[in-house]
Enzyme design. Structure first.
Site, mmCIF file in Angstrom:
data_model
loop_
_atom_site.group_PDB
_atom_site.id
_atom_site.type_symbol
_atom_site.label_atom_id
_atom_site.label_comp_id
_atom_site.label_asym_id
_atom_site.label_seq_id
_atom_site.Cartn_x
_atom_site.Cartn_y
_atom_site.Cartn_z
ATOM 1 N N LYS A 138 -12.360 -24.881 37.518
ATOM 2 C CA LYS A 138 -12.915 -26.233 37.604
ATOM 3 C C LYS A 138 -11.802 -27.292 37.684
ATOM 4 C CE LYS A 138 -14.673 -27.740 33.804
ATOM 5 N NZ LYS A 138 -14.507 -28.905 32.953
ATOM 6 N N ARG A 166 -22.185 -33.643 27.235
ATOM 7 C CA ARG A 166 -22.273 -32.298 26.656
ATOM 8 C C ARG A 166 -23.675 -31.964 26.183
ATOM 9 N NH1 ARG A 166 -16.709 -31.232 25.435
ATOM 10 N NH2 ARG A 166 -17.051 -29.197 24.583
ATOM 11 N N ARG A 183 -4.315 -12.271 32.092
ATOM 12 C CA ARG A 183 -3.248 -13.276 32.173
ATOM 13 C C ARG A 183 -2.069 -12.915 31.268
ATOM 14 N NH1 ARG A 183 -6.632 -18.904 32.055
ATOM 15 N NH2 ARG A 183 -6.706 -18.456 29.819
ATOM 16 N N ARG A 209 -1.846 -14.634 25.541
ATOM 17 C CA ARG A 209 -2.308 -15.594 24.525
ATOM 18 C C ARG A 209 -3.336 -14.936 23.597
ATOM 19 N NH1 ARG A 209 -4.890 -20.605 27.048
ATOM 20 N NH2 ARG A 209 -5.693 -20.594 24.930
ATOM 21 N N ARG A 266 -16.529 -17.891 24.220
ATOM 22 C CA ARG A 266 -16.396 -19.175 24.923
ATOM 23 C C ARG A 266 -17.430 -19.299 26.043
ATOM 24 N NH1 ARG A 266 -10.578 -18.232 24.681
ATOM 25 N NH2 ARG A 266 -10.242 -18.177 26.916
#
Ligand SMILES: [Zn+2]
Length: 214
Positions: free
Chosen positions: A13, A88, A127, A160, A171
């Site tokens: 995004k 939100r 990642r 991470r 999430r």
């Protein structure tokens, strides 16, 4: 064009918004950024917000809406803007509508960038980063020459702590839970455009600009 952008974490995004910002010369606006600049500039609204933040409380909707309203009446928003991460909740969406009505304005389109959960998990869990020079890698899509070692500086790569499948799924569920009612609110108005976020950056951007024209 006045836009709202939705997309799950890891769907690209931010990248798509930046491309649109560069092409259309409209600002990307997030409530985090608005809060920070109000505090930095020491505005009355910023000072009020600080009294909540200092106590570890959420800044109340009313205050957030006031700040968004002030920001959207800035000169650089005249040709449009991209709202990122706001509204939100449906309550915030309703308040935003009321505020825009007063400014004789409205939201033109709501973009929902979609990428299947499994693909997002694959993207994020793979990642790797170099803690030394900051170079980014992906175990499948952008693997270093030697596994686990930075091509640029030879340091060890790390993952991470938030980039585990379990945490990514949490999430994603949060995102679905928060976004679905807000998207439904705008869908009734026929201004929601779902954009398939699977593919290369330019490919997705092509779909996005197409969707905004129709
Ligand atoms: Zn490195």
């Amino acid at each position: 064009m006045n836009l709202i952008f939705f997309g799950p974490p890891g769907a690209g995004k931010g990248t798509q918004a930046q491309l649109l910002v560069a092409e259309c010369k409209i600002p990307q606006i997030s409530t985090g950024e608005i809060l920070r600049s109000n505090r930095r500039e020491g505005t009355a609204l910023g000072a009020k917000a600080e009294t909540f933040m200092d106590r570890g409380l959420l800044v109340p909707d009313e205050l957030v809406i006031d700040m968004v309203g002030t920001r959207l009446s800035d000169k650089d928003c005249r040709a449009g803007y991209i709202l990122d991460g706001f509204p939100r909740t449906v309550a915030q969406a309703v308040a935003l509508d009321e505020l825009l009505e007063k400014q004789a304005s409205s939201i033109d389109k709501v973009v929902v960038l979609t990428v299947p959960d499994n693909l997002i998990v694959e993207r994020i869990v793979g990642r790797r980063s170099c803690g030394s020079c900051g170079a980014g890698y992906h175990i499948e899509f952008k693997a270093p020459v030697v596994e686990g070692v930075c091509d640029e500086c030879g340091e060890e790569l790390y993952q991470r702590a938030d980039d585990t499948e379990e945490k990514v799924r949490v999430r994603l569920n949060e995102y679905d839970h928060n976004t679905a009612p807000v998207a439904a609110y705008y869908r009734q108005r026929g201004i929601v455009r779902e954009v398939d976020g699977v593919g290369g950056m330019d490919e997705v951007y092509g779909r996005l600009t197409d969707a905004l024209e129709h």
